[in-house]
Design a protein around this motif. Structure first.
Motif, short mmCIF file in Angstrom:
data_model
loop_
_atom_site.label_atom_id
_atom_site.label_comp_id
_atom_site.label_asym_id
_atom_site.label_seq_id
_atom_site.Cartn_x
_atom_site.Cartn_y
_atom_site.Cartn_z
N UNK A 1 20.52 -12.13 -33.37
CA UNK A 1 19.59 -12.74 -34.30
C UNK A 1 20.16 -12.72 -35.72
N UNK A 2 19.71 -13.68 -36.54
CA UNK A 2 20.10 -13.75 -37.94
C UNK A 2 19.00 -13.14 -38.80
N UNK A 3 19.37 -12.74 -40.01
CA UNK A 3 18.35 -12.10 -40.84
C UNK A 3 17.22 -13.08 -41.17
N UNK A 4 17.53 -14.36 -41.21
CA UNK A 4 16.49 -15.35 -41.51
C UNK A 4 15.47 -15.48 -40.39
N UNK A 5 15.81 -15.01 -39.19
CA UNK A 5 14.84 -15.06 -38.10
C UNK A 5 13.63 -14.17 -38.37
N UNK A 6 13.80 -13.20 -39.25
CA UNK A 6 12.70 -12.28 -39.58
C UNK A 6 11.86 -12.79 -40.76
N UNK A 7 12.18 -13.97 -41.28
CA UNK A 7 11.53 -14.46 -42.49
C UNK A 7 10.69 -15.70 -42.20
N UNK A 8 9.60 -15.86 -42.94
CA UNK A 8 8.83 -17.10 -42.86
C UNK A 8 9.51 -18.17 -43.70
N UNK A 9 8.97 -19.40 -43.74
CA UNK A 9 9.51 -20.41 -44.65
C UNK A 9 9.56 -19.88 -46.09
N UNK A 10 10.50 -20.40 -46.86
CA UNK A 10 10.75 -19.85 -48.20
C UNK A 10 9.49 -19.80 -49.05
N UNK A 11 8.65 -20.83 -48.96
CA UNK A 11 7.46 -20.85 -49.80
C UNK A 11 6.45 -19.79 -49.39
N UNK A 12 6.59 -19.24 -48.18
CA UNK A 12 5.65 -18.23 -47.70
C UNK A 12 6.18 -16.80 -47.82
N UNK A 13 7.34 -16.63 -48.43
CA UNK A 13 7.89 -15.28 -48.59
C UNK A 13 6.94 -14.43 -49.42
N UNK A 14 6.85 -13.15 -49.04
CA UNK A 14 6.08 -12.16 -49.78
C UNK A 14 7.04 -11.12 -50.36
N UNK A 15 6.58 -10.31 -51.33
CA UNK A 15 7.48 -9.31 -51.90
C UNK A 15 8.14 -8.40 -50.87
N UNK A 16 7.44 -8.06 -49.79
CA UNK A 16 8.06 -7.22 -48.76
C UNK A 16 9.24 -7.92 -48.11
N UNK A 17 9.17 -9.24 -47.97
CA UNK A 17 10.32 -9.98 -47.42
C UNK A 17 11.52 -9.90 -48.36
N UNK A 18 11.25 -9.90 -49.67
CA UNK A 18 12.35 -9.76 -50.63
C UNK A 18 13.02 -8.40 -50.48
N UNK A 19 12.22 -7.37 -50.23
CA UNK A 19 12.78 -6.04 -49.97
C UNK A 19 13.75 -6.09 -48.79
N UNK A 20 13.32 -6.75 -47.73
CA UNK A 20 14.15 -6.87 -46.53
C UNK A 20 15.44 -7.60 -46.86
N UNK A 21 15.36 -8.70 -47.61
CA UNK A 21 16.56 -9.48 -47.94
C UNK A 21 17.51 -8.66 -48.79
N UNK A 22 16.99 -7.94 -49.79
CA UNK A 22 17.88 -7.12 -50.61
C UNK A 22 18.55 -6.03 -49.78
N UNK A 23 17.80 -5.41 -48.87
CA UNK A 23 18.43 -4.41 -48.00
C UNK A 23 19.56 -5.01 -47.21
N UNK A 24 19.33 -6.19 -46.65
CA UNK A 24 20.38 -6.90 -45.91
C UNK A 24 21.57 -7.23 -46.82
N UNK A 25 21.28 -7.67 -48.04
CA UNK A 25 22.36 -8.01 -48.97
C UNK A 25 23.23 -6.79 -49.27
N UNK A 26 22.60 -5.65 -49.51
CA UNK A 26 23.38 -4.46 -49.87
C UNK A 26 24.23 -3.97 -48.70
N UNK A 27 23.86 -4.32 -47.50
CA UNK A 27 24.69 -3.97 -46.35
C UNK A 27 25.85 -4.93 -46.16
N UNK A 28 25.64 -6.20 -46.52
CA UNK A 28 26.61 -7.24 -46.15
C UNK A 28 27.28 -7.93 -47.32
N UNK A 29 26.65 -7.95 -48.48
CA UNK A 29 27.18 -8.74 -49.59
C UNK A 29 27.07 -10.23 -49.34
#
Length: 264
Positions: free
Chosen positions: A115-143
């Motif tokens: 699975x890709x990290x985007x599979x855990x996310x709703x459409x961009x307009x529906x993102x919530x702050x908790x989804x941003x937390x998830x994305x930043x965590x993924x970013x810090x692991x992968x760059x």
């Protein structure tokens, strides 16, 4: 309002706090220690020197923190997913780690399933702050630069405050404000994030620039003036555009108000 938990997990990145989000719901894995918090702080720079063994040593601490603090869960889950997805060559070790750390098993198993990290996310307009937390965590692991761009683009979406005719309240897109605030905070210590922000400021359309920078760090009463100031900055030649826009709205630069007079 959902909490933005990056300040809990990544204290070096964020000096301000949008809301408190620690909880007292301790899990069976035990309470996190000071060393656990130090381990979590290393998450922020993991992508600069990714090391599988180091990541595996972090898992017990991350599981304890995730279990003890609901606000810490999404950054940890994103980070663990990023580690597992970018280091899937270690699938056997990762599978064993999932069994040892059931609180982190789901993101490991999802990554190993392709699975890709985007599979855990709703459409961009529906993102919530908790989804941003998830994305930043993924970013810090992968760059992964696309992840940082996704947050920048969410902050640049059209979200002009509107006044309700029923209750007179001002409506604000909390996710967009959180996206902008987190990008600006993290960019101060992460050149790769700053580079993505610079690229956005140089290439985005005027409306996107206004959405991202036109309401930055301003109370509602000041936002129209700040929008007008940003609109004026857009007339600068491209070479000066990034520095002008960022400096004009950087709360950490107390002299930024005189930036236009100095011409920098």
């Amino acid at each position: 309002m959902k909490c933005f938990a990056i300040h809990t997990i990544f204290p070096l990145a964020v000096a301000a706090v949008l809301c408190g989000c620690a909880t007292g719901d301790r899990g069976a894995v035990g309470a996190p220690t000071a060393e656990d918090r130090a381990q979590a702080g290393r998450m922020m720079y993991f992508y600069l020197d990714p090391d599988f063994d180091a990541a595996m040593r972090m898992l017990p601490a991350l599981e304890r923190i995730s279990s003890a603090d609901a606000g810490a869960n999404m950054p940890v889950i994103g980070f663990v997913f990023g580690v597992a997805s970018s280091m899937s060559a270690h699938s056997n070790e990762l599978s064993r780690a999932a069994r040892r750390h059931p609180g982190l098993a789901e993101p490991i198993e999802n990554a190993l399933a392709g699975k890709k990290y985007t599979d855990a996310l709703p459409p961009r307009e529906d993102l919530q702050p908790a989804h941003l937390d998830f994305i930043w965590g993924y970013y810090f692991a992968t760059g992964d630069a696309e992840a940082a761009r996704r947050i920048i683009e969410r902050g640049a979406m059209n979200h002009l405050p509107s006044r309700s005719s029923l209750d007179g309240m001002i409506s604000v897109d909390i996710t967009a404000e959180t996206a902008k605030w987190s990008v600006r905070s993290i960019a101060q210590n992460h050149p790769a994030v700053r580079a993505e922000l610079d690229s956005f400021a140089l290439s985005a359309g005027d409306e996107e620039i206004l959405n991202f920078f036109g309401f930055m760090s301003a109370p509602p009463a000041d936002r129209m003036d700040l929008r007008a100031k940003t609109l004026g900055l857009l007339t600068k030649k491209p070479f000066d555009r990034v520095s002008a826009i960022l400096a004009a709205h950087d709360a950490k630069e107390p002299e930024s108000a005189t930036m236009d007079e100095r011409g920098t």
